[in-house]
Scaffold this motif. Structure first.
Motif, short mmCIF file in Angstrom:
data_model
loop_
_atom_site.label_atom_id
_atom_site.label_comp_id
_atom_site.label_asym_id
_atom_site.label_seq_id
_atom_site.Cartn_x
_atom_site.Cartn_y
_atom_site.Cartn_z
N HIS A 76 -76.21 132.57 93.73
CA HIS A 76 -75.60 131.54 93.31
C HIS A 76 -74.07 131.65 93.07
O HIS A 76 -73.79 132.89 92.59
N PRO A 77 -73.32 130.88 93.29
CA PRO A 77 -71.66 131.08 93.11
C PRO A 77 -71.37 131.26 91.71
O PRO A 77 -70.27 132.03 91.64
N CYS A 128 -74.81 118.70 91.56
CA CYS A 128 -75.12 120.16 90.79
C CYS A 128 -73.99 120.55 89.86
O CYS A 128 -72.92 119.92 89.68
N PHE A 151 -72.57 122.53 88.40
CA PHE A 151 -71.72 123.69 88.66
C PHE A 151 -70.56 123.03 89.65
O PHE A 151 -69.43 123.93 89.76
N HIS A 152 -70.58 122.00 90.39
CA HIS A 152 -69.78 121.79 91.54
C HIS A 152 -68.44 121.44 91.18
O HIS A 152 -67.37 121.88 92.00
N CYS A 200 -66.90 125.19 91.62
CA CYS A 200 -67.37 125.78 92.60
C CYS A 200 -66.56 125.79 93.86
O CYS A 200 -66.30 124.92 94.31
N ARG A 218 -68.14 123.99 97.08
CA ARG A 218 -68.78 122.92 97.03
C ARG A 218 -68.57 121.94 98.37
O ARG A 218 -67.79 122.16 99.07
N CYS A 228 -73.14 118.29 97.18
CA CYS A 228 -73.18 118.99 95.87
C CYS A 228 -72.78 117.83 94.79
O CYS A 228 -73.33 118.00 93.58
N CYS A 270 -79.14 126.16 94.56
CA CYS A 270 -77.74 125.77 95.19
C CYS A 270 -78.15 125.52 96.61
O CYS A 270 -79.00 125.83 97.19
N HIS A 271 -77.17 124.30 97.09
CA HIS A 271 -77.33 123.60 98.26
C HIS A 271 -77.23 124.63 99.75
O HIS A 271 -77.49 124.54 100.58
N LEU A 272 -76.49 125.72 99.23
CA LEU A 272 -75.92 126.85 100.06
C LEU A 272 -77.23 127.48 100.80
O LEU A 272 -77.22 128.13 102.04
FE1 SF4 Z 1 -71.59 125.21 94.55
FE2 SF4 Z 1 -72.87 123.37 95.87
FE3 SF4 Z 1 -74.24 125.66 95.31
FE4 SF4 Z 1 -73.43 124.06 93.41
S1 SF4 Z 1 -74.99 123.66 94.83
S2 SF4 Z 1 -73.41 126.06 93.39
S3 SF4 Z 1 -71.71 123.09 94.01
S4 SF4 Z 1 -72.27 125.31 96.67
#
Ligand code: SF4
Length: 324
Positions: free
Chosen positions: A252-253, A290, A292-293, A296, A299, A303, A321-323
């Motif tokens: 996670h970022p 998210c 955290f967006h 991040c 992002r 997100c 996390c969408h990544l």
């Molecule tokens: Fe970053 Fe998107 Fe992952 Fe949230 S979902 S941590 S904003 S990449």
């Protein structure tokens, strides 16, 4: 031992929301989402570290588990027994199995009580033993945490910070608990003393098969003592995994940024420092999508609108996390 009996504590969709006196523009009371739907389990004899910035909900989580504060919703079970719905009589019994060690050993110890009275207090509260037997049991606990016998008649102000935390640990162990919630137990101590107290905790765990939920913002302490680590952000778990995997390959970022801030002992190992943009958003104004967006660096459009699902990404390594 089967897989089910290996689990000591189970937490499911735990929430602790506080309704504030402040109102929104629509006239509704604002809600602080201190803990907002977290789930995890703890196996017998393991240490699970819980990390995150101040206000992320880690301490509230620990206090909900031992029912020092009432959860808003969710399930907590200890050895399969419901903790949230337990009656006051039953919770008194369950509390013998769950103890808590606090951050500030000075303010958590009554300055007017001797160490003997402090460590013996759980026996008195639960009517377990008295007189000579209580004294013997208290002295044995004082020995176990590495204090001298004459500590029995001394007062907290006569001890150093590390020694006071040993008194707190002795009190927490008095009733032979299975689970100990450690709320920033070494954060107020000097670094050299931190190592001594952590080593004591590891030794006690080996001797008694204790299970720890170790809450801290100090990543080095968490890494030293934890088998697995959970990372919280704005009341939610964003990542959870085996300590080695999480520290070496965070998914996670937010975890990546936390890990990048740890000083490296070897100057040849260079890791890019990830600076977080902005401040953590208020838990009473969580962003859409998210949480955290806003901070991040990875992002994407999705997100901002869609909250990422909490998923097992392999080997018990979870992240939202969408990544991934
Ligand atoms: Fe970053 Fe998107 Fe992952 Fe949230 S979902 S941590 S904003 S990449």
């Amino acid at each position: 031992m089967n897989q089910e009996s290996d689990v000591l504590l189970e937490v499911r969709d735990l929430k602790k929301h506080y309704v504030l006196s402040k109102r929104t523009v629509f006239g509704r009371r604002e809600v602080l989402r201190a803990v907002d739907g977290i789930s995890f389990s703890l196996r017998r004899g393991e240490t699970l570290g819980l990390v995150g910035e101040s206000g992320c909900g880690k301490t509230t989580t620990g206090k909900c588990i031992v029912r020092l504060i009432e959860p808003t919703s969710g399930q907590i079970s200890l050895e399969g027994e419901d903790v949230v719905g337990a009656s006051p009589d039953r919770i008194r019994e369950i509390r013998k199995q769950m103890q808590i060690i606090f951050q500030d050993p000075y303010s958590s110890l009554n300055p007017r009580m001797t160490v003997g009275q402090i460590v013996g207090e759980p026996f008195a509260i639960h009517g377990i033993c008295a007189g000579k037997e209580r004294r013997q049991r208290v002295e044995a606990l004082i020995d176990r945490v590495g204090l001298t016998r004459d500590s029995y008649t001394r007062f907290p102000h006569e001890f150093s910070g590390g020694q006071r935390q040993r008194v707190g640990i002795a009190r927490a162990l008095a009733l032979n608990p299975k689970l100990v919630v450690c709320d920033e137990p070494v954060s107020a101590l000097d670094v050299s003393i931190q190592a001594q107290v952590l080593n004591l905790m590891v030794q006690l765990q080996k001797e008694s098969g204790l299970t720890y939920l170790f809450i801290s913002h100090g990543l080095s302490a968490v890494k030293h003592i934890s088998r697995r680590v959970g990372v919280m952000y704005l009341g939610k778990l964003v990542e959870l995994g085996e300590t080695e995997a999480l520290f070496s390959s965070p998914l996670h970022p937010y975890t990546e940024a936390l890990m990048s801030a740890i000083p490296r002992p070897d100057p040849d190992i260079v890791r890019e420092r990830v600076l977080l943009e902005g401040d953590a958003t208020d838990s009473n104004h969580p962003p859409s999508g998210c949480p955290f967006h806003a901070r991040c660096r990875y992002r994407m459009a999705v997100c901002e609108n869609e909250e990422p699902a909490w998923r097992d990404l392999g080997g018990g390594h979870f992240a939202a996390c969408h990544l991934r």
